[in-house]
Design a protein around this motif. Structure first.
Motif, short mmCIF file in Angstrom:
data_model
loop_
_atom_site.label_atom_id
_atom_site.label_comp_id
_atom_site.label_asym_id
_atom_site.label_seq_id
_atom_site.Cartn_x
_atom_site.Cartn_y
_atom_site.Cartn_z
N VAL A 1 -18.96 0.74 13.89
CA VAL A 1 -17.87 0.73 14.87
C VAL A 1 -18.33 -0.04 16.10
N CYS B 1 -8.33 -2.43 15.87
CA CYS B 1 -7.42 -1.54 16.57
C CYS B 1 -7.08 -2.19 17.90
N ARG C 1 -9.81 8.84 8.71
CA ARG C 1 -9.10 8.44 7.50
C ARG C 1 -8.49 9.66 6.84
N TRP D 1 -12.38 6.44 14.69
CA TRP D 1 -11.73 6.05 13.45
C TRP D 1 -11.73 7.26 12.52
N LEU E 1 -13.83 -1.64 13.12
CA LEU E 1 -14.61 -0.88 12.16
C LEU E 1 -14.97 -1.82 11.02
N TYR F 1 -6.47 4.56 7.16
CA TYR F 1 -7.40 4.60 8.28
C TYR F 1 -6.63 4.51 9.59
N TYR F 2 -7.03 5.38 10.52
CA TYR F 2 -6.37 5.46 11.82
C TYR F 2 -7.39 5.27 12.94
N CYS F 3 -6.97 4.59 13.98
CA CYS F 3 -7.77 4.57 15.20
C CYS F 3 -7.12 5.53 16.19
N ALA G 1 -3.57 -0.14 14.23
CA ALA G 1 -4.67 -0.50 13.35
C ALA G 1 -4.20 -1.55 12.35
N ARG H 1 -17.06 6.94 15.70
CA ARG H 1 -16.55 6.87 17.06
C ARG H 1 -17.50 6.10 17.94
#
Length: 120
Positions: free
Chosen positions: A68, A20, A36, A34, A79, A92-94, A4, A48
């Motif tokens: 998204v 991502c 967080r 996604w 995102l 934030y993570y994918c 990300a 998502r």
């Protein structure tokens, strides 16, 4: 591997676009999400997108502000975050999942996060 990027510092009301990227994996085979995580809090679902990109889902807290999307030809997921608030501050993570859903446990592949900081 997922990565990300696109995080940073922004004032409240501003926008950021997270990306991502995947290497060694074809994202079109996965539902993408996604999440967080703010300090002291659990990781939570934000958005998502289905494999084709036709279906999107959002947490109530970001509905109407975040969008998204994905580009399977480029093996990328995005995102778009608008009208950012200080409460959006988090890493934030994918993530990728075989089956769609909002629970982190459904996602078997995670990227390194990107920090988003929103100041008031």
């Amino acid at each position: 591997q997922l990565q990300a990027s696109g995080g940073g510092w922004v004032q409240a009301g501003g926008s950021l676009r997270l990306s991502c990227a995947a290497s060694g994996r074809t994202l079109s085979s996965y539902h993408m999400g996604w999440f967080r995580q703010a300090p002291g809090k659990e990781r939570e679902f934000e958005a998502r997108v289905s494999r084709t990109g036709y279906r999107t889902y959002y947490a109530d807290s970001v509905k109407g502000r975040f969008a998204v999307s994905r580009d399977n030809a480029r093996n990328m997921v995005y995102l778009q975050m608008n009208s950012l608030k200080p409460d959006d501050t988090a890493i934030y993570y994918c993530a990728a999942a075989i089956d769609g859903g909002s629970y982190p446990q459904l996602y078997g592949y995670w990227g390194q996060g990107t920090q988003v900081t929103v100041s008031s």
